[in-house]
Design an enzyme around this catalytic site. Structure first.
Site, PDB file in Angstrom:
ATOM      1  N   GLU A 428       0.901  -1.371  -0.013  1.00 38.01           N
ATOM      2  CA  GLU A 428       0.124  -0.004  -0.071  1.00 38.01           C
ATOM      3  C   GLU A 428       0.880   1.191  -0.009  1.00 38.01           C
ATOM      4  OE1 GLU A 428      -2.714  -0.384   2.982  1.00 38.01           O
ATOM      5  OE2 GLU A 428      -3.921  -1.953   2.383  1.00 38.01           O
ATOM      6  N   GLU A 504      -3.999  -9.071   0.633  1.00 35.51           N
ATOM      7  CA  GLU A 504      -4.260  -8.738   1.918  1.00 35.51           C
ATOM      8  C   GLU A 504      -5.955  -8.843   1.857  1.00 35.51           C
ATOM      9  OE1 GLU A 504      -1.775  -5.904   3.810  1.00 35.51           O
ATOM     10  OE2 GLU A 504      -3.636  -5.265   4.923  1.00 35.51           O
TER      11      GLU A 504
HETATM   12  C1  GAL Z   1      -3.851  -2.555   5.468  1.00 34.66           C
HETATM   13  C2  GAL Z   1      -2.532  -2.593   5.780  1.00 34.66           C
HETATM   14  C3  GAL Z   1      -2.041  -3.216   6.909  1.00 34.66           C
HETATM   15  C4  GAL Z   1      -3.204  -2.943   8.320  1.00 34.66           C
HETATM   16  C5  GAL Z   1      -4.381  -3.378   7.647  1.00 34.66           C
HETATM   17  C6  GAL Z   1      -5.409  -3.180   8.736  1.00 34.66           C
HETATM   18  O1  GAL Z   1      -4.456  -1.459   4.881  1.00 34.66           O
HETATM   19  O2  GAL Z   1      -1.864  -2.944   4.667  1.00 34.66           O
HETATM   20  O3  GAL Z   1      -0.951  -2.972   7.366  1.00 34.66           O
HETATM   21  O4  GAL Z   1      -3.015  -1.790   8.400  1.00 34.66           O
HETATM   22  O5  GAL Z   1      -4.726  -2.662   6.682  1.00 34.66           O
HETATM   23  O6  GAL Z   1      -6.844  -3.312   8.302  1.00 34.66           O
END
Ligand code: GAL
Length: 815
Positions: A428, A504
């Site tokens: 991100e 993710e």
């Molecule tokens: C994502 C990020 C993670 C964590 C997660 C929490 O956007 O890549 O590191 O912050 O959100 O939901």
């Protein structure tokens, strides 16, 4: 067949055990574990040999100086708008980096002896991670520095070595506003001194790949770089039992690199199901004299990513059933510990996980070794930031000078692990916006390709619209989407690769054993107790519930898998309570910070573990005050249907329904159950409607007795090994008390020590290393560590008005 290797290895272990030194004829590796001095704060003259450090604290490394607390909401309090979470107005974020005292400068010093015989050798000092901005001094002279706290790095310190006593001093500096989670602090991974001949195999100089793999034959391609231009190399390959299978000598030196192709008949392939490992011994000879020797474990496996099939491992289409993991180990902080890592990974195995993403930085060597041995596919990540900041003092300060060096070290140090099947150059990154970012993405990906032509590169992309437009997403080997389930189709259409990875997913939040009413879906839900509901219906404004991902995984063959945020809870980032105090650790885990599974663990297990039965009921059945009220019951199971009973009365049969709301496709849900104390029982049916399995839970009376259950009772007497003992309380009938919050005391005697405890409560400010803690939802975990002496270890856990729990463990010398 030679058994040399086995004997040889046995000898190594013995030496390692007594002195933390690995000796071979031509290479000595000393791991600096014990005998360090540590002091926080600015220390004048601490680099000098004559500096008096006798008053400093004695510590052993790996060490995390911040995990001992105390928690304090003022530590690294960040007044920010988290742009990637869609925030526009800055608010006060306490607990974002764990509220533990990791900020500031600190020093480590140790001494070691070098004999006259060794003085003419080459000395390399290797750090497997130092948090952060390490500056390294030997005998008063600066021998090197690094920046990123997650990198592995080394220096040639030969010029600064003295005969006899040497003094090593390391200064570390952690700035505030440098992280989005708890980064830990200190020499949290191993520090090693490698002593070898002047002409030697380069650091991480072996690169083993298997470019041709069939059932009957594999080609093992081995490149060995040396720091010289003469001699020859001999590679010997051993099977998993240490039996020699083949060997080959080569004089083919290209520049400073030998290249060999060794045929291996009937190879045993490495896979998550059968993680078979070979070992290569590399010997480097000059004038027929052995000059250097290393051993490298590797696996034979074939990986492909293609538009028809997605990810193919050994000719088998394989979906990533993955979890993201931060690097902290809960109550141990970030200090690396193999027993803790192994316990994590065994829990993940039981869930059916086949892949791990080291979010958002370089994995420890220990974690990769375990991934090879236990069978996990690994997505090894490097950065959470490139040039554009997410946090003021983040990696953006180092990107220009260090990004290439950091990637080179990541790849060279870890490329022989068969578990690694993909690299990630970022997560991100705000550089997803703008043309500069596309160039950076290409630059980084090219470095990975140059260093390792065998594995693809991804970036976890959350700005999906932006990367579709700019070309950023199109140039990636693997387009990885973070969340944004509604954009998968469009991204698949627009991107050229032909598949999408859920790099993710989910970010569903819950607190173990806590259930909230009414039971309803909600984004960023908050409650007065700063807990989230384990009905698993709460998520973040940017994220979604597990089923939204399941549907994509199951219905779209071009989705090649997912990495769920997260396998375990971690310190810091207490969303949705990042503006609330006290709250200092995450709610995202399927497993809590103590390593106790939450309900969500069983939801994923019911899909991912295809070998074992899952039949799990929630919530607990202790609802004094809810008598007569509707109290929904969910069952997470791999069976398609089941019948529920409250005190013998049927609540009807529920089936998983494909075209209903996403939840009922994967969960069995009884919304109208009326609570009455007693027994909740579920009977599951097989495909033919035959009752085939059952489970029941009962309302507990008041807490009566403490129960202890160790993950392992036989331990290694090495001063590092840990038994994780789950402590719970039961009533006088042996029924688990799910709401108990008793304050407990811990006592360890014999050949072990009390190390820490953790109850998984994100709002707890009790210190992990003190021998007392409250139960959270009836449970906590006590960590008992071995000493270097073998023998019996006794753990006693007591609490007011409760029958004491006792457990005996035993430690043995490693054979
Ligand atoms: C994502 C990020 C993670 C964590 C997660 C929490 O956007 O890549 O590191 O912050 O959100 O939901």
């Amino acid at each position: 067949m030679k058994l040399f290797y086995q004997k040889h290895f046995f000898a190594l272990f013995i030496v390692l055990f007594f002195s933390h030194t690995i000796n071979s004829q031509n290479r000595k590796i000393i791991t600096f574990n014990d005998g360090w001095k540590f002091q926080k704060g600015n220390q004048k003259n601490a680099t000098s040999i004559s500096f008096d450090d006798s008053k400093w604290q004695n510590v052993s490394v790996p060490h995390d100086w911040a995990i001992y607390g105390p928690f304090d909401k003022e530590i690294d309090k960040q007044n920010v708008a988290i742009i990637q979470n869609g925030e526009e107005i800055p608010t006060e974020k306490t607990g974002r980096t764990g509220s533990l005292p990791h900020i500031g400068e600190a020093w480590y010093r140790t001494k070691f002896d070098i004999s006259e015989n060794d003085l003419s050798k080459n000395f390399t000092l290797l750090f497997e991670g130092a948090m952060s901005e390490p500056e390294v001094f030997l005998n008063g002279k600066k021998v090197g520095e690094w920046k990123y706290g997650y990198s592995y790095f080394y220096f040639d310190i030969s010029k600064a070595i003295l005969k006899g006593n040497n003094t090593l001093a390391v200064k570390l500096t952690n700035k505030e506003f440098a992280s989005r989670w708890y980064p830990g602090a200190g020499l949290y991974r191993n520090v090693r001194l490698i002593i070898k001949n002047q002409e030697h195999i380069s650091q991480w100089g072996t690169f083993i790949i298997t470019p041709f793999v069939t059932d009957s034959l594999a080609k093992i391609n081995i490149k060995t770089s040396i720091n010289s231009n003469r001699g020859f190399v001999k590679t010997t390959i051993y099977d998993a039992a240490g039996i020699e299978i083949t060997s080959q000598e080569s004089k083919n030196l290209f520049g400073n690199e030998f290249e060999q192709n060794i045929p291996l008949k009937n190879p045993k392939l490495w896979s998550p199901e059968q993680p078979y490992l070979y070992t290569a011994k590399t010997q480097y000879f000059i004038n027929n004299q052995l000059s250097d020797e290393t051993t490298t474990r590797f696996g034979i496996r074939k990986i492909e990513y293609n538009r028809e099939k997605g990810f193919v491992l050994n000719n088998k289409i394989t979906k990533f059933k993955g979890v993201c993991l931060h690097h902290d180990l809960g109550p141990l902080g970030t200090a690396i510990n193999k027993a803790a890592l192994k316990r994590q990974m065994l829990l993940l195995k039981d869930m059916g996980v086949n892949a791990i993403r080291s979010s958002h930085n370089m994995p420890s060597f220990e974690q990769l070794e375990l991934a090879d041995e236990l069978g996990f596919l690994f997505l090894a990540e490097s950065f959470d930031e490139w040039k554009k900041p997410k946090v003021e003092n983040g990696y953006n300060r180092f990107f220009d000078d260090y990004a290439e060096k950091d990637i080179v070290n990541l790849v060279r140090a870890t490329r022989n692990h068969p578990s690694i099947v993909m690299w990630s150059s970022g997560n991100e990154v705000p550089d997803q916006w703008g043309t500069e970012g596309v160039k950076r993405a290409k630059w980084l990906q090219d470095i990975f390709h140059r260093e390792d032509p065998t594995r693809p590169v991804t970036v976890g992309m959350d700005q999906v619209k932006a990367v579709m437009e700019s070309g950023f997403g199109a140039i990636m080997d693997i387009p990885g989407l973070n969340y944004r389930v509604h954009l998968y189709e469009e991204a698949f259409e627009k991107f050229p690769q032909g598949f999408i990875l859920g790099s993710e997913t989910a970010s569903t939040v819950s607190s173990r054993g806590v259930y909230k009413f009414p039971v309803e879906k909600g984004s960023m839900k908050q409650y007065d107790d700063f807990q989230s509901s384990s009905y698993d219906l709460e998520y973040c404004s940017w994220s979604n519930l597990p089923e939204d991902d399941f549907i994509l995984q199951d219905d779209k063959p071009w989705v090649i898998g997912e990495f769920v945020w997260t396998g375990f809870d971690y310190l810091g980032e207490p969303t949705p309570y990042d503006e609330k105090w006290p709250s200092r650790s995450s709610y995202f885990g399927m497993i809590d910070l103590a390593g106790i599974p939450k309900d969500r663990y069983y939801l994923y297990r019911s899909r991912w573990n295809t070998k074992d039965e899952t039949l799990h009921i929630l919530p607990h059945w202790n609802w004094k005050g809810r008598e007569g009220e509707k109290t929904p019951v969910f069952v997470y199971t791999n069976y398609e249907s089941a019948e529920l009973f409250v005190n013998g009365k049927s609540q009807g049969i529920q089936k998983k329904i494909k075209n209903g709301n996403p939840q009922v496709r994967y969960r069995l849900i009884w919304n109208d159950v009326v609570y009455e104390p007693g027994t909740l029982k579920v009977i599951a049916f097989d495909k033919n409607g035959k009752p085939t399995a059952e489970k029941e839970i009962k309302t507990a009376e008041k807490p009566h007795q403490i129960i202890l259950e160790a993950d392992r009772t036989k331990l290694t007497a090495d001063g590092d090994d840990i038994s994780f003992v789950t402590v719970s309380v039961v009533d006088r009938n042996g029924v688990f008390c799910p709401t108990a919050t008793n304050q407990l005391q811990f006592e360890v005697s014999g050949k072990g020590t009390y190390r820490a405890a953790c109850n998984g409560d994100a709002t707890s400010l009790e210190l992990f290393h003190l021998p007392t803690m409250k139960l959270f939802s009836g449970k906590l975990v006590v960590l008992v560590k071995t000493t270097k002496e073998a023998g019996k270890i006794a753990l006693k856990v007591s609490g007011k008005g409760l029958k004491t729990g006792k457990l005996e463990l035993e430690s043995f010398k490693e054979k």
